[in-house]
Motif scaffolding. Structure first.
Motif, short mmCIF file in Angstrom:
data_model
loop_
_atom_site.label_atom_id
_atom_site.label_comp_id
_atom_site.label_asym_id
_atom_site.label_seq_id
_atom_site.Cartn_x
_atom_site.Cartn_y
_atom_site.Cartn_z
N ASN A 195 -27.04 35.96 12.84
CA ASN A 195 -25.69 35.88 12.26
C ASN A 195 -24.69 36.80 12.94
O ASN A 195 -24.01 37.60 12.31
N LEU A 196 -24.62 36.67 14.26
CA LEU A 196 -23.57 37.38 14.99
C LEU A 196 -22.40 36.43 15.20
O LEU A 196 -22.59 35.21 15.22
N LEU A 197 -21.20 36.97 15.36
CA LEU A 197 -20.06 36.12 15.69
C LEU A 197 -20.22 35.67 17.14
O LEU A 197 -20.25 36.50 18.04
N ALA A 251 -18.07 43.33 -2.52
CA ALA A 251 -17.79 43.40 -1.09
C ALA A 251 -17.66 44.85 -0.65
O ALA A 251 -18.13 45.24 0.42
N ARG A 307 -25.21 46.65 13.99
CA ARG A 307 -24.14 46.33 13.04
C ARG A 307 -24.51 46.81 11.63
O ARG A 307 -23.67 47.29 10.87
N PHE A 332 -27.13 44.41 6.56
CA PHE A 332 -27.96 43.21 6.53
C PHE A 332 -28.50 42.89 7.91
O PHE A 332 -27.80 43.02 8.91
N LEU A 376 -24.94 40.29 -2.77
CA LEU A 376 -24.29 39.04 -2.41
C LEU A 376 -24.19 38.15 -3.64
O LEU A 376 -23.45 37.18 -3.67
N ASP A 377 -24.97 38.48 -4.63
CA ASP A 377 -25.04 37.65 -5.84
C ASP A 377 -25.25 38.59 -7.03
O ASP A 377 -25.65 39.74 -6.85
N LEU A 393 -17.43 45.16 13.48
CA LEU A 393 -16.93 44.32 12.37
C LEU A 393 -16.94 45.00 10.99
O LEU A 393 -15.92 45.01 10.30
N PRO A 394 -18.08 45.62 10.57
CA PRO A 394 -18.06 46.24 9.24
C PRO A 394 -17.03 47.36 9.14
O PRO A 394 -16.45 47.58 8.08
N ARG A 441 -21.12 46.33 -0.50
CA ARG A 441 -21.82 45.79 0.68
C ARG A 441 -21.38 46.50 1.95
O ARG A 441 -22.18 46.81 2.81
N GLY A 442 -20.07 46.71 2.04
CA GLY A 442 -19.53 47.27 3.27
C GLY A 442 -19.92 48.73 3.46
O GLY A 442 -19.91 49.23 4.59
N ASN A 497 -30.77 38.59 -2.32
CA ASN A 497 -29.33 38.39 -2.47
C ASN A 497 -28.75 39.30 -3.55
O ASN A 497 -27.66 39.85 -3.40
N ASN A 532 -31.65 34.60 11.50
CA ASN A 532 -30.96 33.95 12.63
C ASN A 532 -29.81 34.82 13.17
O ASN A 532 -28.84 34.31 13.71
N PHE A 536 -30.46 39.45 9.47
CA PHE A 536 -30.87 38.10 9.07
C PHE A 536 -31.86 37.53 10.08
O PHE A 536 -31.94 37.96 11.23
#
Lengths: 415, 243
Positions: free
Chosen positions: B101-103, B86, B162, B95, B62-63, B114-115, B89-90, B57, B99, B97
């Motif tokens: 993490n798609l919309l 942010a 992505r 990233f 992210l942190d 998206l990015p 990150r962009g 993270n 799981n 993941f």
């Protein structure tokens, strides 16, 4: 991220749950619709009142005995005697050497009474009037003639019936002219019938019976005598133009103060009210009425706004993971804030647009059912649109702020 | 130009992350230093609770660490605020993941775009870049499918597309094969190796599976918030492209 992009995202998000979006909008639709419809009724009512006053005759001043100042209670000063207005007052006002700019003056002496024909009876308003009364009050005749100077001079027992007594006392196939009616048990011959006029500021203008003023003062009623002259109830003054009305009012005030021997310390014992004063007074009243109607409708808009906030809060919770993903790929706080804010505003604005259509339909329906000419004004539409956008913005801020402040790590882990 | 310092992409010094749980302070990272060269492919391993997620993270912006310094591509990110993170990150990080993490309601293409929305790329160019990224992971024929119409392996490939669409310096993958069968997992690792070899993208994997970690060229082990082992893999396991 551009605003256009935000709107596209918002529309997509709303399209996902159409039923929910529709129900949320319903609150705003009803709110905006109510504002539009009720304001249209209010404006229609205002217009109706103004139209009624205009129908009274043009450039009119009314002289009442006593203080009738709008807004203040008609409590007289202790020790000050109110003198009735008299025929002499009316004649003095009509004298062009004393008051300039006057076209016509008509005094009336009026009382409530009953009109009877055979076994038909009607409570009505009996107006004793001179010949000028017809033009000053804008009365039209459908049958016969109006009171003439000869009738006044002779104190004739002749009557001109308003539209309502004529209809009630005579069948459609009867010819009223020349017939006899009894006013307060005194027989009168009908010489004319007035055209329909509709309601007015002094009550129903159609339920009247007009007789010569001299007859009313001495034969039918007993008018008090002041300074050797017969009293009248009210004097109508028709000014030459709108511009001279103030000047006429000033001259009449000075003249009547002198005639009534009012010292400079005392207040007038009569009141002069112009048509525009009356329109203003009633206009103020109807404006308050309109505002109250609008405010009541505004409450439903606020309730609709709370509905938006509720749904947006649910939506933020549901889409926590989506927010996390967006943040992970580079969305800043304000991107997320904008996304949810735009969503709320779009909800409110679409609801507002549908609400305008709904309100417009409602106002047409009211116009049909109540016969009131409802008016949908542009400013009512702008008000409702701005208000619904503001509602969306206001009630969207809290949910959107919550979304924007989500920690991306927690949001990504959210199940 | 070209000096050794230019080759260092990640320079983390003495990272400390303390979580406060009521009155107790828990030290998730207790002084981790890590340097990663540009173009490296390394695996971070460790049992659960070893601090590897916390490290990821922080490395992924992210942190922020409680203490310590972290330079990503020469940018001091340890002291940045949310919006600056942010931004980093962009543009610097992709990233992937466990799981995916798609919309869920967006198509593969929209997910990959998206990015680019957040880095302000105009729509036409956005589409072209997203198509190229999907092509690079072999999903050119699935661009209009939604995540629930794709297999797990395909979803993870969308996620990788992505991650690379912004041409990041680094890809951070958190248990990228954890939800996949071994065959799909191998495919995903092959893609990572190809991206690393052909485009020189630095890749950091977090995993607890030794088989997966062996695809990397360097393995860092964490335990109790400290680096306990850091060694190169003598002969990285290379996936032969599936025939």
């Amino acid at each position: 991220m551009s605003l256009l992009e935000s709107i596209r995202i918002a529309l997509n998000a709303l399209a996902v749950n159409k039923l929910r979006a529709a129900l949320t909008m319903l609150g705003i639709i009803i709110g905006v619709g109510a504002v539009i419809a009720l304001l249209s009724v209010g404006y229609g009512f205002e217009a109706y009142i103004i139209q009624q006053f205009s129908g009274l005759g043009s450039n009119l001043l009314f002289v009442f005995p006593g203080q009738l100042e709008p807004g203040s209670s008609p409590i007289r000063r202790v020790g000050q005697r109110v003198q009735p207005l008299t025929l002499g007052d009316a004649e003095a006002i009509a004298d062009p050497f004393q008051v300039s700019g006057v076209v016509a003056v008509a005094a009336e002496y009026s009382r409530n009474g009953t009109i009877v024909r055979g076994n038909r009876e009607l409570a009505t308003y009996i107006i004793g009037a001179p010949p000028q009364y017809q033009s000053v009050r804008n009365f039209n005749l459908t049958l016969g003639e109006f009171i003439s100077q000869e009738h006044v001079n002779a104190r004739s027992r002749v009557a001109v019936l308003g539209a309502q007594p004529a209809r009630r006392l005579f069948d459609a196939d009867e010819y009223p002219i020349g017939q006899t009616v009894k006013l307060n048990d005194v027989p009168f011959r009908v010489i004319g019938v007035l055209a329909e006029k509709g309601g007015g500021p002094f009550g129903n203008q159609d339920n009247v019976v007009i007789i010569p003023i001299s007859t009313a003062q001495t034969r039918l009623f007993r008018a008090p005598v002041v300074r050797g002259e017969l009293a009248v109830s009210l004097i109508f003054i028709q000014a030459a133009s709108q511009e001279v009305m103030d000047a006429v009012a000033d001259q009449v005030t000075a003249l009547l103060r002198e005639r009534h021997r009012i010292s400079f310390r005392d207040d007038d014992d009569f009141s002069i009210i112009s048509q525009s004063d009356l329109i203003k007074v009633f206009g103020d009243f109807t404006a308050v009425f309109t505002i109250v109607l609008g405010a009541i409708a505004g409450i439903s808009l606020v309730v609709g706004g709370i509905g938006i906030m509720n749904i947006m809060l649910v939506s933020v919770t549901e889409r926590t993971r989506e927010i996390g993903i967006r943040k992970a790929v580079g969305a800043r706080r304000r991107d997320i804030l904008l996304q949810f804010l735009v969503e709320a505003v779009v909800l409110a604005l679409i609801g507002g647009a549908l609400g305008i259509a709904f309100g417009y339909a409602c106002s047409l329906l009211v116009a049909q059912l109540a016969g009131l000419n409802t008016i949908v004004r542009l400013e009512a539409i702008l008000l409702a649109t701005l208000f619904s956008a503001a509602v969306g913005l206001f009630f969207g801020i809290y949910p959107a702020t919550r979304a924007a402040q989500l920690n991306p790590i927690d949001a990504l882990r959210y199940e | 130009m070209g000096g050794p310092s230019d080759q260092i992409l990640i320079d983390a010094r003495d990272l400390v992350k303390i979580y406060r749980m009521g009155v107790i302070q828990v030290c998730a990272l207790c002084g981790v230093s890590l340097q990663v060269q540009r173009g490296e492919m390394l695996a971070i391993m460790g049992a659960s609770g070893s601090g590897k997620s916390t490290l990821l993270n922080i490395l992924g912006c992210l942190d922020t660490p409680t203490r310590g310094e972290y330079y990503l591509d020469g940018i001091p990110v340890a002291t940045m605020d949310d919006d600056q993170l942010a931004y980093v990150r962009g543009r610097k990080i992709g990233f992937v993941f466990q799981n995916f993490n798609l919309l869920p309601r967006a198509t593969a293409l929209e997910n990959v775009e998206l990015p680019l929305i957040y880095s302000g790329v105009p729509p036409r160019r956005r589409r072209a870049l997203a198509l190229a990224a999907l092509e690079a992971v072999g999903l050119a024929d699935r661009i209009h499918h939604r995540p629930n119409e794709l297999s797990g392996g395909q979803q993870q490939r969308v996620a990788i597309a992505r991650a690379i669409v912004n041409q990041p310096a680094i890809i951070l993958a958190d248990e990228p094969t954890g939800n996949l069968d071994s065959r799909s997992g191998e495919e995903i690792m092959a893609i990572f190796q190809r991206l690393n070899a052909e485009r020189g993208i630095t890749i950091i994997l977090v995993t607890h599976e030794h088989d997966i970690a062996r695809h990397a060229r360097r393995i860092v082990r964490l335990a109790d918030g400290r680096v306990v082992d850091d060694h190169p893999v003598s002969s990285p396991f290379h996936v032969v492209a599936a025939s």
